[in-house]
Write an enzyme that holds these catalytic residues in place. Structure first.
Site, PDB file in Angstrom:
ATOM      1  CB  SER A 176       9.406 -42.816  37.116  1.00  0.00           C
ATOM      2  OG  SER A 176       8.642 -41.648  37.222  1.00  0.00           O
ATOM      3  CE  LYS A 177      10.191 -38.775  43.873  1.00  0.00           C
ATOM      4  NZ  LYS A 177      10.367 -37.334  44.198  1.00  0.00           N
TER       5      LYS A 177
END
Length: 287
Positions: free
Chosen positions: A260-261
């Protein structure tokens, strides 16, 4: 009349750099489009003006080109098509399926504080305990006209009764026969489909975009599978076609968290700077 050409799309948000999880989805879309003799589209989902940045969009285009992907032009940017979403929203409002909600996320958390059994949607967010019936439509209208901030929610119970039983066809990423999956939009409660400042949400924009772009196959991560229940409901309410769906498995980090960012997963740009090749990215992405 000939059947529509298979059309796939990769639809990232420019709110950070792409990582291996994005590479898996983008490459899988390209592989499946090629195998079907179809088209690959790129859509930039940039309705969140507070977080989306032009430099991230430029990085997305650079990363995808480096991976060897090719897509049709022009690229659709959601921020350029708010009128399309506003039109769909107006149709839902005219059907009596939308109402203004003035409770903030903080209000919802405070109302449910101390309730470990408080209902949550499939993504884990608390469901609003404030029903549509808690306020008259005249009061809601007056508060909107007074300029108060609000979210527009779908009256899920009413919408579900209108639509009837729902489902979709889930096709394995590796090919083969699809299977019917029953939709459960009620699990999402009265989901937000727009806000005062933006006439759409992810849920509404994605179904409008897919229909307008002629998308026939939606290939995305398994974390979005539950949201398909909301998307199928909106498609039926708006008279939009139903694509085939493929929800592929997610890549996890060493701690078992999905890439995930938000947790700073290593970006494709960083891998490229470290000398990793596109072929190695494909291998690491499990393709």
């Amino acid at each position: 009349m000939s059947a529509a050409r298979p059309t796939f799309r990769f639809a990232p948000s420019p709110n950070g750099l792409l990582h291996l999880g994005h590479a898996r989805s983008a490459l899988l879309n390209a592989d499946m489009a090629n195998a079907a003799g179809g088209r690959l589209l790129l859509r930039i989902e940039d309705i969140d003006a507070a977080r989306c940045r032009p430099e991230y969009e430029a990085a997305i285009l650079d990363d995808l080109a480096w991976l060897g992907l090719d897509w049709e032009h022009p690229v659709r940017r959601q921020s350029e098509h708010f009128a399309d979403y506003a039109s769909a929203l107006a149709r839902l409002e005219a059907m009596g399926l939308v109402y203004a909600s003035f409770e903030s996320r903080g209000d919802i958390r405070r109302a449910l504080a101390g309730r470990p059994d408080a209902p949550r949607d499939p993504d884990g967010a608390l469901l609003s305990p404030f029903p549509r019936s808690a306020m008259t439509e005249a009061e809601r209208t007056a508060r909107r006209q007074a300029g108060e901030p609000y979210a527009l929610r779908l009256d899920m119970a009413r919408a579900a009764r209108f639509a009837g039983p729902l489902g979709w066809c889930e096709v394995p990423a590796e090919g083969g026969e699809g299977e019917s999956v029953a939709a459960d939009p009620l699990a999402w409660g009265d989901v937000v489909i727009a806000r005062k400042e933006v006439p759409t949400s992810y849920h509404l924009a994605v179904v409008v975009d897919d229909a307008l772009q002629g998308v026939t196959h939606v290939v995305r991560g398994a974390d979005l599978k539950a949201a398909t229940s909301v998307h199928r409901l909106l498609q039926v309410l708006l008279g939009l076609p139903a694509p085939l769906y493929t929800h592929h498995s997610l890549l996890l980090d060493a701690e078992g968290h999905k890439l995930s960012k938000s947790i700073g997963s290593e970006s494709l740009a960083a891998l490229r700077s470290a000398g990793v090749t596109p072929d190695e990215v494909r291998r690491r992405a499990g393709l």
